[in-house]
Scaffold this motif. Structure first.
Motif, PDB file in Angstrom:
ATOM      1  N   UNK A  62       0.862  -1.185   0.000  1.00 54.40           N
ATOM      2  CA  UNK A  62       0.000   0.000   0.000  1.00 54.40           C
ATOM      3  C   UNK A  62       0.897   1.234   0.000  1.00 54.40           C
ATOM      4  N   UNK A  63       0.722   2.089  -0.985  1.00 58.15           N
ATOM      5  CA  UNK A  63       1.563   3.283  -1.109  1.00 58.15           C
ATOM      6  C   UNK A  63       0.686   4.518  -1.254  1.00 58.15           C
ATOM      7  N   UNK A  64       0.970   5.538  -0.440  1.00 52.63           N
ATOM      8  CA  UNK A  64       0.367   6.858  -0.591  1.00 52.63           C
ATOM      9  C   UNK A  64       1.427   7.822  -1.102  1.00 52.63           C
TER      10      UNK A  64
ATOM     11  N   UNK B 205      -2.167  15.387   4.633  1.00 51.14           N
ATOM     12  CA  UNK B 205      -2.506  14.336   5.591  1.00 51.14           C
ATOM     13  C   UNK B 205      -4.026  14.230   5.710  1.00 51.14           C
ATOM     14  N   UNK B 206      -4.621  14.936   6.691  1.00 45.38           N
ATOM     15  CA  UNK B 206      -6.064  14.828   6.896  1.00 45.38           C
ATOM     16  C   UNK B 206      -6.862  15.313   5.688  1.00 45.38           C
TER      17      UNK B 206
ATOM     18  N   UNK C 218      -5.459   9.667   0.175  1.00 49.09           N
ATOM     19  CA  UNK C 218      -5.109   8.919   1.386  1.00 49.09           C
ATOM     20  C   UNK C 218      -6.361   8.337   2.051  1.00 49.09           C
ATOM     21  N   UNK C 219      -7.377   9.175   2.143  1.00 47.57           N
ATOM     22  CA  UNK C 219      -8.616   8.722   2.778  1.00 47.57           C
ATOM     23  C   UNK C 219      -9.192   7.506   2.062  1.00 47.57           C
TER      24      UNK C 219
ATOM     25  N   UNK D 245       4.038   2.186   2.523  1.00 46.79           N
ATOM     26  CA  UNK D 245       5.080   3.168   2.245  1.00 46.79           C
ATOM     27  C   UNK D 245       4.413   4.512   1.987  1.00 46.79           C
ATOM     28  N   UNK D 246       4.906   5.544   2.649  1.00 46.35           N
ATOM     29  CA  UNK D 246       4.344   6.893   2.539  1.00 46.35           C
ATOM     30  C   UNK D 246       5.319   7.778   1.770  1.00 46.35           C
TER      31      UNK D 246
END
Length: 207
Positions: free
Chosen positions: A6-8, A13-14, A19-20, A41-42
């Motif tokens: 899973x990669x963003x 962020x919020x 991402x959500x 991984x971010x």
């Protein structure tokens, strides 16, 4: 048991819709498949380096010929490729920036598209992807409407590029969940996100 990477790639962020949505996908998947292994991984908050000259020298020369400098230059790429190849499936959260992917995600792609690791060239000069039997889902967030019937579809260089580069290394089983029109007012954003969430829930039972 399935290994999922899973990669963003959003720096937000919020407030990140990609991402959500990718988090929703992974949460729903884990609920139904608790035995599966998820690696995360971010790239948005922890970007990987861009390709430089020592990297190129190392990538296009035999490992046994590498000097300590070249071995160090290619180490991160080796680690990223090993992680990529260890996964059976991929879930990517990717916002659209200037009609394409963020530079964080492009840098990652440049690190994993490697001769003799993820693609090969035969004696006739033909290319062959070495990454076989994998599945990928791209969850994208777009400010405008880049759907098939929109005049803006001609400016969508994101999905065609991602399909092409991942097919080049052998990943052809690809699905896209595109959240469009996110900057076109509350109603459009709410509708688009609701549609994307519904597609995610349906996909979980089929993927």
């Amino acid at each position: 048991m399935v290994n999922i990477l899973h990669i963003d790639s959003s720096p937000r962020t919020e407030r990140s819709h990609s991402r959500e949505l990718s988090k929703q996908f992974i949460s729903a998947w884990k609920a139904g498949h608790p035995e599966d292994v998820i690696a995360y991984r971010d790239l948005g908050h922890h970007p990987v380096p861009h390709v430089d000259e020592p990297w190129i020298a190392a990538a296009f020369s035999p490992p046994e010929s590498h000097t300590p400098e070249l071995a160090e230059a290619i180490q991160i790429s080796d680690d990223l490729v090993d992680e990529f190849l260890a996964a059976d499936r991929y879930v990517f959260g990717v916002p659209m920036y200037n009609f394409n992917v963020p530079s964080t995600f492009k840098a990652y792609i440049d690190q994993i598209v490697r001769p003799n690791r993820t693609f090969a060239v035969d004696a006739q000069g033909s290319y062959k992807g070495l990454v076989e039997g994998k599945k990928a889902v791209f969850i994208t967030a777009r400010g405008g409407d880049f759907s098939a019937t929109s005049p803006l579809v001609a400016y969508d260089f994101q999905e065609p590029y991602l399909r092409a580069i991942f097919a080049f290394i052998g990943v052809t089983d690809i699905l896209f969940i595109n959240a469009n029109s996110l900057d076109e007012g509350d109603d459009s954003r709410t509708q688009s996100l609701s549609q994307a969430r519904a597609v995610i829930q349906d996909l979980i039972t089929q993927w």
